[in-house]
Design a protein around this motif. Structure first.
Motif, PDB file in Angstrom:
ATOM      1  N   GLU A  18       0.800  -1.166  -0.005  1.00 19.74           N
ATOM      2  CA  GLU A  18       0.059   0.099  -0.002  1.00 19.74           C
ATOM      3  C   GLU A  18       0.840   1.231   0.084  1.00 19.74           C
ATOM      4  OE1 GLU A  18      -2.587  -0.794   3.453  1.00 19.74           O
ATOM      5  OE2 GLU A  18      -4.169  -1.489   2.080  1.00 19.74           O
ATOM      6  N   ASN A  19       1.853   1.235   0.800  1.00 18.11           N
ATOM      7  CA  ASN A  19       2.676   2.277   0.745  1.00 18.11           C
ATOM      8  C   ASN A  19       3.553   2.648  -0.648  1.00 18.11           C
ATOM      9  OD1 ASN A  19       2.584   2.973   3.291  1.00 18.11           O
ATOM     10  ND2 ASN A  19       4.024   1.769   3.971  1.00 18.11           N
ATOM     11  N   ALA A  20       3.882   1.347  -1.451  1.00 21.68           N
ATOM     12  CA  ALA A  20       4.572   1.484  -2.701  1.00 21.68           C
ATOM     13  C   ALA A  20       3.660   2.013  -3.583  1.00 21.68           C
ATOM     14  CB  ALA A  20       5.081  -0.034  -2.802  1.00 21.68           C
ATOM     15  N   LEU A  21       2.181   1.495  -3.543  1.00 21.19           N
ATOM     16  CA  LEU A  21       1.119   2.034  -4.391  1.00 21.19           C
ATOM     17  C   LEU A  21       1.158   3.447  -4.183  1.00 21.19           C
ATOM     18  CD1 LEU A  21      -1.194   1.741  -6.411  1.00 21.19           C
ATOM     19  CD2 LEU A  21      -2.611   1.049  -4.481  1.00 21.19           C
ATOM     20  N   SER A  22       0.841   3.974  -3.038  1.00 15.58           N
ATOM     21  CA  SER A  22       0.964   5.578  -2.807  1.00 15.58           C
ATOM     22  C   SER A  22       2.013   6.341  -3.426  1.00 15.58           C
ATOM     23  CB  SER A  22       0.814   5.840  -1.376  1.00 15.58           C
ATOM     24  OG  SER A  22       0.968   7.141  -1.047  1.00 15.58           O
ATOM     25  N   ARG A  26       2.070   8.855  -6.480  1.00 18.29           N
ATOM     26  CA  ARG A  26       2.959  10.229  -6.706  1.00 18.29           C
ATOM     27  C   ARG A  26       3.792  10.574  -7.885  1.00 18.29           C
ATOM     28  NH1 ARG A  26       2.750   9.306  -1.087  1.00 18.29           N
ATOM     29  NH2 ARG A  26       5.054   8.664  -1.062  1.00 18.29           N
ATOM     30  N   ILE A  27       4.492   9.243  -8.020  1.00 19.57           N
ATOM     31  CA  ILE A  27       5.509   9.355  -9.047  1.00 19.57           C
ATOM     32  C   ILE A  27       4.903   9.755 -10.581  1.00 19.57           C
ATOM     33  CG2 ILE A  27       7.136   7.985 -10.416  1.00 19.57           C
ATOM     34  CD1 ILE A  27       7.888   6.855  -7.816  1.00 19.57           C
ATOM     35  N   ASP A  30       3.327  12.848 -11.967  1.00 15.83           N
ATOM     36  CA  ASP A  30       3.979  13.599 -12.754  1.00 15.83           C
ATOM     37  C   ASP A  30       4.004  13.521 -14.279  1.00 15.83           C
ATOM     38  OD1 ASP A  30       5.055  14.708 -10.514  1.00 15.83           O
ATOM     39  OD2 ASP A  30       7.012  13.402 -10.590  1.00 15.83           O
ATOM     40  N   ALA A  31       3.411  12.231 -14.547  1.00 12.32           N
ATOM     41  CA  ALA A  31       3.187  12.016 -15.932  1.00 12.32           C
ATOM     42  C   ALA A  31       2.175  12.973 -16.682  1.00 12.32           C
ATOM     43  CB  ALA A  31       2.850  10.650 -16.348  1.00 12.32           C
ATOM     44  N   LYS A  32       1.240  13.444 -16.070  1.00 13.32           N
ATOM     45  CA  LYS A  32       0.226  14.393 -16.647  1.00 13.32           C
ATOM     46  C   LYS A  32       0.868  15.509 -16.867  1.00 13.32           C
ATOM     47  CE  LYS A  32      -2.012  16.183 -12.393  1.00 13.32           C
ATOM     48  NZ  LYS A  32      -3.342  16.202 -11.915  1.00 13.32           N
ATOM     49  N   TYR A  33       1.701  15.891 -16.313  1.00 15.30           N
ATOM     50  CA  TYR A  33       2.634  17.094 -16.623  1.00 15.30           C
ATOM     51  C   TYR A  33       3.403  17.101 -17.989  1.00 15.30           C
ATOM     52  CZ  TYR A  33       0.718  18.400 -12.146  1.00 15.30           C
ATOM     53  OH  TYR A  33      -0.143  18.625 -11.067  1.00 15.30           O
ATOM     54  N   ALA A  75       0.278   4.940 -20.459  1.00 19.87           N
ATOM     55  CA  ALA A  75       1.554   3.951 -20.105  1.00 19.87           C
ATOM     56  C   ALA A  75       2.022   4.043 -18.837  1.00 19.87           C
ATOM     57  CB  ALA A  75       2.440   3.708 -21.023  1.00 19.87           C
ATOM     58  N   PHE A  76       2.153   5.166 -18.358  1.00 21.77           N
ATOM     59  CA  PHE A  76       2.795   5.518 -17.056  1.00 21.77           C
ATOM     60  C   PHE A  76       1.806   5.472 -15.899  1.00 21.77           C
ATOM     61  CE2 PHE A  76       6.011   8.318 -18.756  1.00 21.77           C
ATOM     62  CZ  PHE A  76       7.265   7.746 -18.264  1.00 21.77           C
ATOM     63  N   PHE A  77       0.306   5.594 -16.080  1.00 26.96           N
ATOM     64  CA  PHE A  77      -0.438   5.239 -15.235  1.00 26.96           C
ATOM     65  C   PHE A  77      -0.723   3.922 -14.996  1.00 26.96           C
ATOM     66  CE2 PHE A  77      -1.553   9.850 -15.930  1.00 26.96           C
ATOM     67  CZ  PHE A  77      -1.499  10.420 -14.663  1.00 26.96           C
TER      68      PHE A  77
END
Length: 107
Positions: A18-22, A26-27, A30-33, A75-77
């Motif tokens: 769950e921490n890794a998913l969070s 967050r990482i 950044d793809a949306k930018y 693809a990032f998402f």
């Protein structure tokens, strides 16, 4: 007792996932930018093409850039799925352990 230890281990693993998913979310956020520098480049190329009477010709290529940009963002998402799939798997494993524990208590 073994079931409890196994269950606790799965809970610990679940917390880590769950921490890794969070962190992953967050990482990948950044793809949306990524679209902003791409949009700037598209506008510059479009303007340049328009200045030289080549706007229509450039339009097709810029549409391809937009399509590829959208695919890259998607693809990032999708990378988040690695963690969501593991989380789902762990949830099923926890339920199995709970059911086994319940059955053994009933006997």
């Amino acid at each position: 007792m073994i079931m409890n230890e196994q269950y606790e281990n799965k809970l610990d693993e679940m917390e880590r996932v769950e921490n890794a998913l969070s962190q992953s979310r967050r990482i990948t956020k950044d793809a949306k930018y990524l679209c902003y520098p791409i949009l700037d480049i598209k506008v510059k190329l479009s303007s340049l093409a328009e200045e030289h009477g080549l706007g229509e010709e450039m339009e097709e290529y810029l549409e391809e850039v937009s399509n590829v940009s959208n695919k890259l963002e998607s693809a990032f998402f999708k990378c988040d799925e690695v963690f969501t799939n593991k989380k789902s798997s762990l949830e099923c494993e926890l339920l199995d352990i709970e059911e086994q524990e319940s059955e053994s208590n009933d006997n």
